[in-house]
Scaffold this active site. Structure first.
Site, PDB file in Angstrom:
ATOM      1  CB  CYS A  42     -20.139 -33.767  63.894  1.00 44.39           C
ATOM      2  SG  CYS A  42     -18.347 -33.871  64.006  1.00 44.39           S
ATOM      3  CG  HIS A 153     -17.549 -20.418  40.607  1.00 41.43           C
ATOM      4  ND1 HIS A 153     -17.727 -21.792  40.543  1.00 41.43           N
ATOM      5  CD2 HIS A 153     -16.212 -20.223  40.726  1.00 41.43           C
ATOM      6  CE1 HIS A 153     -16.570 -22.395  40.605  1.00 41.43           C
ATOM      7  NE2 HIS A 153     -15.620 -21.461  40.716  1.00 41.43           N
ATOM      8  CG  HIS A 302     -19.202 -32.556  68.132  1.00 42.40           C
ATOM      9  ND1 HIS A 302     -19.697 -33.566  67.342  1.00 42.40           N
ATOM     10  CD2 HIS A 302     -20.264 -31.756  68.427  1.00 42.40           C
ATOM     11  CE1 HIS A 302     -21.000 -33.405  67.174  1.00 42.40           C
ATOM     12  NE2 HIS A 302     -21.358 -32.308  67.818  1.00 42.40           N
TER      13      HIS A 302
END
Length: 1588
Positions: A42, A153, A302
C-alpha cells in the site's frame, strides 16, 4: 466498484469511456494498484498513484527516454512500465509487483522496502524520486544536481540553505545549503503554531497556511547566536529554487494521534513558497502558488491516497485496487479523512502552471518516458500536464485541462520553471547571508519578506491571512526569532524528511538528527485517534471553497475574484479554516495567488476545474487578488475559525481556546518585526504585484489554455473534460460565428416579414434554418449549445412554416408578391437545390402581393435581375442588364413585387454563378433596389442594359433606384405598363425565362429597354409586377391600357431606333447571361403568376407581326434563354444572339407597325421594344431561322423554353399570381402589346424555333395580331372583370394563354412542320401553341405537349419532371441550368411546387421550357419536350381558376386557338401551347373549355410549355392557380412537391378543379388569358380577387 460509480457519476462516463479517447491516460484516474494479502504494497501504491497523477511528473517522466538502467532493480524501468499500463491498459487494477521488486532490490542493502514488509509511503515517495534522479543523472550528486532533465531536482527538490541571524548582534551563521525532496513538519508543531497564529489574528486567512508551515517547521529549532551573544536564534531557511511540486511531510508523534483532525483542518489547499520559507530568492518561487493536489494518508498501518484529478476536477481516493470519487471540494476529502481517521502523511502541492522538464533538457532517453507522463491524469498540479501537453501532444482531453491549468501555471511558470540549474547554493547563501549578516537587519528583512509574503497571501487569501494573523504570535516570533526557532523546527522538518528518505545523505546529514524522532512516530501514528472529530473537516477542506463557506462568504467572493486561488483555497483553506478556523483557508488562498489557485484547482483539487471552488479558477486573478486581499484582510479581522464551532479533537479544542484569544491580526504578528508599516507598504506592493501577476497569469493562462487545447495532456476523465472543452473551444469561434450568422439571417427574415415580404423572409428563414442545423452539428459536444441552437432552430422552423402558411393563405395578389420575392431569391438560386428554389418561389408569390402596387416601381430595376436568375443562369446577367429597361417600360408596378422578388431571388442568384448571382445577390438582398431599375427610361434602361450587358455579372448593377423610379413612374402612369410589360413579357414569362430573356434581349437591344421592363416580370419580376400592378391595373385599366399603349409606342419607337442602332444585339448577348438565371427563376415565377399575362402576351406575340414576334420572342427570348446573353440566344436559335438580334431588328422593323400597334395597344414601350425584338427574332425566323429554330428549338429553344420553363416552374406559380396581377396591371395596356407580343411570344417562347422558322410570320403575325387583338378585346370585354380597355390588345396578347391551347396543338403542328406549320397569323400560331396543349387531351397534352416542351428543353413540364417541377418558381428560364432549384422553390414556396419543377437539361433551354410546361400543368406542346409536366402545377389550382375565369375568355381563346391550330406554322409553337396551357389553366378556362383537354391540360401544359407563349399562358395560368391555390396554398392543401409527380394528372382534373377552386379572382385572369382583352381583364380581376 463504488469508486467507479462515483467517478462516473461525475459525468466522466465509464472508465473505459473515459479512457477511450486516450487509453491509459483516461484509465489512469480510475485505475487502482493491486495489493494482495501479504504484499503490503500500500505504501508503494500510494506513492505510485501520487506520481502518476502529478501532471508535472507524469509529463516529465514521459519525456524521459533514456536512463541508467539497473536491470531487474531498475526503478526507472519499472515506473515506465507501470505508467504505460496506467496509460494504455484497459485493466482497472494494475499490478505494482515489478516496481515493488525493483524497489526491494534497489534498497536490499539497506533492508528497506523489502517485499512483504510495510514501509513508509513518504519515504518511498522520496526514495523513488531520488532513484529517478540516479537513473537519469546519476553522475551528479543529489545535493548539487542541476541536470535540467532531472525531474526530481527540477520539479520536486527544494534547494535550501539554513542560516541563523542574530537579531541582537546581527551575527549571521554560515549558510548551510541542502536539498530536500520532502519538507517535513511536525504535526505537533503545526497544531501549536496554528493555535498561536489564531490567537494573534482576528481572522485566519488562506495565506496563513504557508506562514503556519514555516513557523511549524522552525518552531523549537532555536540556535545559539553565531557570535555567542547569548541570543537564541530561530533558524531561517531560504529557498533558492522554484520547485513546481512541494511535498510536505507531516511527522506524527503517534499512529493514533488526536491531532489528526486538527491537522486536517489546518491544511491549506494553497501554498505560497514565499510563505513556506523565510525567504525565496527565485522570482518564480516568489510568485509561485502551489495547490494541494495529493495527499497520502495513513490509518491502521495502511496507506491510501487522495488525489485531485484536474481533468475531472474531483478528488479521488485510491486505496490500492479501489478507486473512489470523493468530490470536487477539499472539504469532501477533509470529511472523509475525519470519518476515516486518516492521518495526512504526505501533502503534495503542485504549481498549476508547472511544466514538465523541457525536452531539450531531457537526455535522449528521457524523452522515451514522456509519453507515459502524458498519460497521467492532471492529478498533480497539472504543471506537468500542461507542460507535457505543450511539449508533446496533450492528452486527448488534456489540452483543455492543460489550458486551464496552463493559464494558472503560466502565472507560476515564471516561478515554476526551476532554474535550469539551481541557484548555486553558495551564491544563494551568500546573497542571503549578506542580508542576514546583520542578524537583526537580516531577520528584519527576512521578517519583512516573510511578512510581505504572508501579507500578500493574506490579501490574496483572507482566510489564510486570518490564519496568519492567528498565528501572528508565532509569526511575530518568527519575524524576530526566525533564526532562533528555525533550528528546532528545521530539525523536526529535516528529521521527518530524512526518516522517509533512504537516499537523503546530504539531507540526512543536515537533518538526520530529526529523522529518528519523526519517522517512528509516523509509522506508529494512530490515525483513529486523530480522526475522532468530523467537525473540522469542513474547515479543513474549505481552504479554497470551504473557507469562503465557513470562514467568510466574502472570502468566497474573493475566491470568485481569484478563481484560481479560490478554487484551491476552497480545498485547502477549508481544512485550514477548520483547524485554523477560517483563517487557514484565507491564508491558504493568500498563499496561492488567485491565479495560482486557479491553476492549482485546474490541475488539482482547487485547480480551475475544481468544482469545489465557488469561483471559476479561470477568473482573472488580478482584480480578484486585490479584492480578495482587501476582503480577506477585512475578513481576517472578523474572521473566526470555523473549526471553533465544530467539535474538535483535543488539540483542536486547544486551538479553539487559543483562538478565543482576541485575534491581533497580521499586523500584530508583525510588530515584532518592524514590518507593520513596512508590511503594509509591502502588502500594497504585494497586492500590486499579485494583481500584476494575476494579470500576467491570466494572459499566460489564455495562451497555455490554447496550447493545452491544441495538445491536451491529462488522462481519462480529465482528458475527457479537456477533449470536450477543446471541442467546444475549437469550434467555439466557428460555432458562435455560425450561430451569430444564423441569428442575423433570421432577424433579417423577421424584418422582411414585418415589411410584408414573406417570400424573401421565408427564403432567409430557410437559410437561417440550414445555418442553424450546421451550427447544431457543431454544437454537438455542448449540451447547452445544442439546446440553444435547437431552440433557435425550432423557432426558425416554426417561423418558416408560418411564413409558408401565410404565403399560401395570402390572397393571390399577396402571395404572388411573396412569390416574387421568393422568385428573385429563387431565381438567383435556381442553380441551387430545388428546395432552395422553391423558397424563392414562395418568396416570389408573397412578394408579388407585397410588391404589387409599390414594389413594382422599386423592383423595376430589380425585377429584370430577378427574372434573369429566375429565367436562366446565363441570361441572368443579360436579363439583369436589360432588366432596368424592361423595368422602365414594363415593370413599373411590378417593380415593387419584382423588388421583393429580387430580394429573395437575389439570394438564389447569389448561389448561381452562371446567373450572375453576384448581381442577383445584390438584387436579392436588395430586391427593392434591383427592381427599381425597371422604371428606368428606355434610353437609360438601354444604357444600363448596355452597361449591364457589359458586365453581365453585375445584374444588380443597373441603377435599381433609377429603374425603380422609372418603374414607379410607369406604375404611377399606369400599372398597365407593368401589366403590359408582363403581358408583353408574358412570352418571357411563358417561356419560363425565355420570354423574359427575349424581353431582356429586347432591353439589351435597342428594343431592350422596352423589353427590360418586361424582363422584371420574367419569372419573379413579372409575377411581382402583376401582383403589384394587378390592383392598380384593375383600378386604372383603361388608363393603364392607354399608358401602356403610349409607352409601347414610345418604347417601340425608341427600341426600334435602338434596335436599328444595333444596341439590341449587344444587350441581348449581355441580357441572356444575366437573365438566364434570374429570368429563369423570375420568369418561371412570372409564368406562374403571369400565366395569364404571358398567355395574353403570347397571343399578342401571335397577333404581332411575325417580324415583331420573331424579333421579340426569338431575339429577346432566344437571347434570354441563352445561358449567357449570347449563349442563351444561340442555344435557342442556334444562332449568335447578335445575328438574331440583328435579324430580328430588321424583322422587327419590318413589322414595326404591328409591334408598335400591338405594343401601343397592349404593351408599354417595354412591350413594344420586346415586340421589336420578337419581330427581330421573327425576322430571323422568316429569314429562314424559323426552321432552324424549330430544329434548334428542342435544343436552343430549350434554352428559351428553359427560360420560359424555368420561369413557368419558378415563375409560373408566381406567374399565376403575377400574371393575375399582371393581367390586372397589364389589362390596360397589355392588350395590344400582348396581342402582338404574345403572338411573338407564343411563337418564339413556346418554341423559339417555330417563331424563327416562320418567315411569313411577320405578316401572319400582323394579321393574327389584329385578329387576336380583336379576340382579346372581345374576350376582355366578355371577361370584363378587370374592365381594362387596353385588354383588348392585352387580351389578344393574353389570349395566347387561352391561345396556348390551340397554340399547343398548333405548336405540335409547328413542331411537325416547323417552318410553315405556323399559322399565317402569329395569333393563330400563338393560339395554337397556347391552346394546342390545352386542346390536346390531358393525356395528349401531357405526353405531346410536355414532350415537346421537353424537346424544347423543358423537362419540368413533363410528368417525369414533376418532381423537379416541385420548385418551378425556382427554375430558371433555363431549367437545364438550374433543374434542382425548382425543387428548392417548391419547398420554399408552395405555389411554385404546383407549377411543377421544370426538368432542365444541363445544357438545353428546353429544360426550361419543360419546366414551363410542368409549371402550367398543361399538355406540353408537341414540339416542345415538356414531358415532365408540373406535378406541382396540378397542385396549383390553375385549372379551377382557368375554368372559372375563362368562361367568357374561353370563346375568344377558342377562336384564337382555332387560329393557332389552323395555322400549321404554329405547331412548332406547341411549346408555347404546352407552356401556355398551364397559364391557360390559371387564366384560360374558356380556352380549356373550348379546347377541351387542351384547356384542362393548361395547368400541365404550363408546366410543360417551354415556349414563351405557352410559357406566358402557363405563367398566367400558374399565376392564377398559384395565386389562388399553389402560391396561396389556400385551395391547395399544401405546397406541391415539384420533385414528386402528382398523384393524379392535374392537367385534366386536379388543376382545372384547383383553378376553379383557387381563383375566383384568378379566373378573371385566366379568362383574360382566354380572351385576349377579356381574358386579361378577367385574369387581372381574378388576380385581384385571389390576391387582393
Amino acid at each position: 466498484m463504488s469508486w467507479k460509480r462515483n467517478y462516473f457519476s461525475g459525468g466522466r462516463g465509464s472508465v473505459q469511456g473515459m479512457f477511450a479517447p486516450r487509453s491509459s491516460m483516461s484509465i489512469a484516474p480510475s485505475k487502482g494498484l493491486s495489493n494482495e494479502p501479504g504484499q503490503n504494497s500500500c505504501f508503494l501504491n500510494s506513492a505510485l498513484q501520487v506520481l502518476w497523477h502529478l501532471d508535472i511528473f507524469r509529463r516529465s517522466f514521459r519525456q524521459l527516454t533514456s536512463h541508467k538502467c539497473m536491470g531487474d532493480s531498475c526503478i526507472f524501468c519499472a515506473l515506465k512500465g507501470i505508467f504505460k499500463q496506467f496509460q494504455c491498459s484497459s485493466e482497472k487494477v494494475l499490478p505494482s509487483d515489478t516496481l515493488r521488486s525493483a524497489l526491494a532490490k534497489t534498497f536490499q542493502d539497506e533492508q528497506r522496502f523489502q517485499l512483504g514488509i510495510m514501509d513508509d509511503a513518504a519515504e518511498c515517495f522520496e526514495n523513488l524520486l531520488m532513484r529517478i534522479h540516479f537513473h537519469i543523472a546519476d553522475e551528479t550528486k543529489e545535493d548539487i544536481c542541476t541536470a535540467p532533465h532531472c525531474i526530481s531536482h527540477q520539479k520536486f527538490a527544494m534547494t535550501l540553505f539554513e542560516q541563523c541571524v542574530c537579531t541582537s548582534c546581527g551575527a549571521t551563521s554560515d549558510p548551510l545549503p541542502f536539498i530536500q525532496m520532502v519538507h517535513y513538519i511536525s504535526t505537533t508543531s503545526l497544531c501549536n503554531q496554528a493555535i498561536c497564529m489564531l490567537e494573534k489574528r482576528e481572522k485566519p486567512s488562506p495565506g496563513m497556511f504557508g506562514e503556519l508551515l514555516q513557523n511549524a517547521s522552525t518552531m523549537g529549532d532555536l540556535r545559539d547566536c553565531p557570535s555567542n551573544c547569548g541570543e537564541r536564534i530561530r533558524i531561517r531557511r531560504v529557498l533558492m529554487n522554484a520547485p513546481q511540486i512541494i511535498t510536505i511531510g507531516l511527522v506524527w508523534d503517534s499512529d493514533h494521534s488526536d491531532l489528526a483532525e486538527d491537522v486536517i483542518h489546518s491544511l491549506g489547499t494553497c501554498l505560497k513558497l514565499g510563505d513556506l520559507f523565510f525567504r525565496v530568492t527565485d522570482d518564480r518561487a516568489k510568485q509561485s502558488e502551489l495547490y494541494l493536489v495529493g495527499m497520502i494518508c495513513y490509518y491502521g498501518k495502511h496507506y491510501s491516497t487522495f488525489f485531485f484529478q484536474t481533468k475531472i476536477r474531483k478528488w479521488m481516493y485510491f486505496d490500492d485496487a479501489h478507486v473512489k470519487e470523493i468530490g470536487p471540494k477539499w472539504k469532501d476529502v477533509v470529511t472523509k479523512c475525519i470519518k476515516g481517521h486518516y492521518q495526512p502523511l504526505l501533502l503534495l502541492y503542485a504549481d498549476p502552471q508547472g511544466t514538465p522538464v523541457s525536452a531539450q533538457d531531457l537526455p535522449p532517453h528521457a524523452q522515451l518516458l514522456s509519453h507515459t507522463k502524458t498519460c497521467y491524469d492532471s492529478e498533480d498540479s497539472g504543471h506537468l500536464t500542461d507542460s507535457e501537453c505543450n511539449q508533446k501532444h496533450t492528452t486527448k482531453k488534456g489540452p483543455l485541462v492543460e489550458r486551464r491549468r496552463g493559464s494558472g501555471r503560466i502565472r507560476r511558470k515564471a516561478d515554476a520553471p526551476q532554474a535550469s540549474g539551481y541557484h548555486s547554493e553558495g551564491e544563494t547563501l551568500k546573497e542571503k547571508q549578506a542580508p542576514r549578516n546583520a542578524s537583526k537587519s537580516s531577520s528584519t528583512s527576512r521578517l519583512k519578506d516573510f511578512k510581505e509574503t504572508v501579507s500578500n497571501m493574506i490579501h490574496s487569501r483572507p482566510s489564510l491571512a486570518s490564519q496568519t494573523n492567528a498565528a501572528s504570535p508565532c509569526v511575530g516570533r518568527a519575524g524576530d526569532q526566525p533564526d532562533k526557532i528555525p533550528a528546532r523546527n528545521l530539525p523536526l522538518h529535516s528529521r521527518g524528511w530524512e526518516t522517509e528518505s533512504t537516499s537523503s545523505e546530504a539531507r540526512s546529514s543536515s537533518s538526520s538528527k530529526y529523522r529518528p524522532t519523526w519517522r517512528p512516530k509516523r509509522e506508529s501514528l494512530n490515525i483513529d485517534s486523530i480522526f475522532s472529530k468530523d467537525k473540522r473537516k469542513h474547515c479543513g477542506y474549505t481552504q479554497l471553497k470551504t473557507f469562503p463557506e465557513d470562514a467568510a462568504k466574502e472570502f468566497a467572493q474573493d475566491e470568485v475574484s481569484n478563481p484560481v486561488a479560490n478554487d484551491i483555497k476552497d480545498g485547502g483553506p477549508s481544512s485550514q479554516h477548520k483547524l485554523w478556523g477560517t483563517a487557514r483557508p484565507g491564508s491558504h488562498l493568500l498563499e496561492q495567488h488567485p491565479r495560482l489557485i486557479q491553476r492549482m484547482e485546474s490541475g488539482y483539487e482547487s485547480s480551475e476545474r475544481n468544482s469545489s471552488s465557488p469561483v471559476s479558477l479561470d477568473a482573472a486573478p488580478p482584480e480578484c487578488l486585490n479584492v480578495y486581499r482587501d476582503q480577506s484582510t477585512k475578513r481576517a479581522v472578523g474572521f473566526v475559525p470555523s473549526w471553533r464551532h465544530i467539535p474538535k479533537s483535543h488539540s483542536s479544542s486547544i486551538l479553539e481556546v487559543d483562538s478565543t484569544a482576541p485575534v491581533t491580526g497580521w499586523t500584530e504578528t508583525q510588530p515584532f518585526s518592524d514590518g507593520e508599516i513596512t508590511s503594509k507598504s509591502e502588502l500594497d506592493e504585494l497586492q500590486e504585484e499579485v494583481a500584476r501577476r494575476a494579470q500576467e497569469q491570466e494572459l499566460r493562462k489564455k495562451r497555455e489554455k490554447e496550447l493545452e487545447a491544441a495538445k491536451g495532456f491529462n488522462p481519462h476523465p480529465s482528458r475527457y473534460m479537456d477533449l470536450d472543452e477543446l471541442q467546444n473551444q475549437g469550434r467555439s469561434d466557428g460555432f458562435e460565428r455560425s450561430l451569430q450568422e444564423a441569428n442575423s439571417v433570421f432577424e433579417e427574415s423577421l424584418h422582411l416579414e414585418q415589411e410584408g415580404d414573406c417570400a424573401a423572409a421565408l427564403a432567409l428563414c430557410n437559410e437561417a434554418i440550414s445555418k442553424l442545423r450546421l451550427t447544431l452539428h457543431d454544437a454537438s459536444s455542448s449540451t447547452h449549445s445544442r439546446a440553444l441552437v435547437d431552440k433557435k432552430l425550432q423557432i426558425s422552423i416554426r417561423k418558416a412554416r408560418s411564413l409558408q402558411d401565410r404565403m399560401q393563405q395570402q390572397p393571390p395578389s399577396q402571395q404572388p408578391v411573396q412569390p416574387s420575392a421568393s422568385l428573385p431569391s429563387q431565381g438567383g438560386g435556381l442553380p441551387q437545390p430545388t428546395s432552395e428554389q422553391s423558397v424563392p418561389l414562395q418568396v416570389l408569390l408573397s412578394q408579388q402581393t407585397q410588391l404589387e402596387p409599390c414594389k413594382d416601381s422599386e423592383l423595376g430595376a430589380t425585377s429584370p435581375f430577378f427574372h434573369s436568375p429566375a429565367s436562366c443562369p446565363e441570361p441572368h446577367s443579360s436579363l439583369v442588364s436589360p432588366s432596368p429597361a424592361q423595368s422602365v417600360s414594363q415593370h413599373s408596378p411590378p417593380g415593387t413585387s419584382a423588388l421583393k422578388l429580387l430580394k429573395s431571388f437575389e439570394v438564389d442568384i447569389v448561389n448561381h454563378s452562371a446567373f450572375h448571382r453576384q448581381d442577383l445577390p445584390k438584387a436579392t438582398g436588395r430586391t427593392e433596389m434591383n427592381s427599381q431599375h425597371e422604371c428606368l427610361p428606355f434610353d437609360a434602361l438601354e444604357d444600363r442594359l448596355q452597361g449591364h450587358r457589359e458586365d453581365n455579372s453585375c445584374c444588380s448593377k443597373f441603377p435599381p433606384q433609377e429603374g425603380r423610379d422609372t418603374t414607379q413612374d410607369q406604375l404611377l402612369e399606369g400599372r398597365k405598363t407593368p401589366v403590359d410589360i408582363s403581358m408583353g413579357m408574358p412570352w418571357s414569362h411563358s417561356a419560363g425565362g425565355a420570354t423574359s430573356e427575349r424581353v431582356m434581349h429586347s432591353l439589351n437591344s435597342p428594343s431592350s429597354p422596352s423589353a427590360q421592363p418586361a424582363v422584371p416580370p420574367y419569372g419573379a419580376c413579372h409575377p411581382i409586377m402583376s401582383a403589384a400592378a394587378s390592383p392598380v391595373l384593375h383600378a386604372a385599366d383603361p388608363m393603364q391600357k392607354l399608358n401602356q399603349h403610349l409607352q409601347a409606342q414610345s418604347l417601340q419607337t425608341s427600341l426600334a431606333s435602338k434596335v436599328v442602332r444595333g444596341s439590341e444585339e449587344p444587350y441581348r448577348p449581355e441580357f441572356p447571361s444575366t437573365k438566364g438565371l434570374v429570368r429563369s427563376l423570375a420568369e418561371q415565377f412570372q409564368k406562374i403568376r403571369n400565366t395569364s399575362t404571358r398567355d395574353v402576351i403570347g397571343s399578342q406575340d401571335r397577333s404581332l407581326p411575325n417580324g415583331l414576334r420573331k424579333s421579340s420572342s426569338p431575339s429577346d427570348f432566344m437571347l434570354p434563354l441563352s445561358q449567357g446573353p449570347e449563349k442563351e440566344h444561340c442555344r435557342w436559335v442556334n444562332q449568335p444572339p447578335s445575328p438574331d438580334g440583328r435579324e430580328r431588328q430588321p424583322c422587327w422593323e419590318e413589322p414595326a407597325g404591328h409591334p408598335s400597334v400591338s405594343i401601343d395597344s397592349g404593351l408599354p414601350n417595354g412591350e413594344a421594344s420586346r415586340r421589336r425584338q420578337p419581330r427581330l427574332a421573327e425576322a430571323d425566323i422568316y429569314q429562314g431561322k424559323l426552321p432552324q429554330v424549330t430544329d434548334t428549338r428542342p435544343t436552343e429553344l430549350g434554352s428559351s423554353v428553359s427560360l420560359g420553363t424555368s420561369l413557368p416552374l419558378d415563375s409560373w406559380v408566381n406567374v399565376t399570381r403575377l400574371c393575375d396581377s399582371q393581367v390586372k396591371h397589364r389589362a390596360p395596356g397589355l392588350g395590344v402589346k400582348s396581342s402582338s407580343h404574345d403572338s411573338r411570344t407564343c411563337v418564339t417562347y413556346p418554341e423559339r424555333n417555330p417563331i424563327l422558322l416562320h418567315p411569313h410570320w411577320n405578316q401572319d403575325t400582323e394579321q393574327e395580331t389584329s385578329e387576336l387583338e380583336s379576340l382579346y378585346q372581345a374576350s376582355l370585354q366578355a371577361s370584363s372583370h378587370t374592365g381594362y380597355s387596353d385588354w383588348r390588345s392585352q387580351d389578344v396578347a393574353w389570349q395566347p394563354l387561352s391561345l396556348t391551347g390551340s397554340a399547343d396543338g398548333m405548336g405540335r403542328r409547328l413542331h411537325s412542320a416547323p417552318g410553315l406549320d405556323l399559322s399565317k397569323t402569329p395569333t393563330a400560331e400563338m393560339e395554337r401553341i397556347l391552346y394546342e396543349p390545352s386542346t390536346v387531351p390531358v393525356s395528349q397534352d401531357s405526353s405531346n405537349v410536355r414532350k415537346k416542351t421537353l424537346e424544347t428543353g423543358h423537362h419540368c413540364s413533363s410528368s417525369s419532371s414533376l418532381p423537379v417541377i416541385h420548385d418551378p418558381p425556382v427554375f430558371l428560364l433555363d431549367p437545364k441550368l438550374y433543374p434542382p432549384q425548382p425543387q428548392f422553390l417548391s419547398p420554399d414556396v408552395l405555389m411554385p411546387s404546383m407549377a411543377g419543377e421544370p426538368y432542365r437539361s444541363p445544357g438545353t433551354s428546353r429544360s426550361v421550357q419543360q419546366f414551363l410546361a410542368m409549371c402550367d400543368r398543361d399538355e406540353t406542346p408537341q414540339g416542345v419536350k415538356y414531358t415532365g409536366r408540373t406535378l406541382n402545377y396540378r397542385s396549383l389550382p390553375h385549372r379551377s381558376r382557368t375554368d372559372a375565369s375563362w368562361g367568357p375568355g374561353t370563346e375568344t381563346n377558342q377562336h384564337i386557338g382555332a387560329r393557332v391550330l389552323t395555322a400549321p406554322a404554329c405547331k412548332p409553337q406547341l411549346t408555347y401551347t404546352a407552356t401556355l396551357p398551364e397559364r391557360h389553366q390559371g387564366l384560360q378556362v374558356p380556352h380549356a373549355q373550348s379546347w377541351g383537354n387542351l384547356f384542362h391540360l393548361p395547368s400541365h401544359p404550363s408546366a410543360v410549355h417551354p415556349g414563351s407563349p405557352p410559357s406566358s399562358s402557363l405563367h398566367v395560368l400558374h399565376r392564377s392557380s398559384w395565386n389562388s391555390g399553389s402560391v396561396l396554398g389556400s385551395r391547395t392543401p399544401g405546397p406541391r412537391r415539384i420533385d414528386v409527380p402528382p398523384d393524379d394528372d392535374g392537367r385534366q382534373s386536379q388543376y382545372p378543379s384547383q383553378y376553379r377552386h383557387r381563383s375566383a379572382g384568378e379566373e378573371r385572369v385566366r379568362f383574360a388569358l382566354s380572351n385576349t382583352a377579356g381574358t386579361e381583364q378577367s385574369r387581372v380581376r381574378l388576380l385581384q380577387h385571389s390576391r387582393w
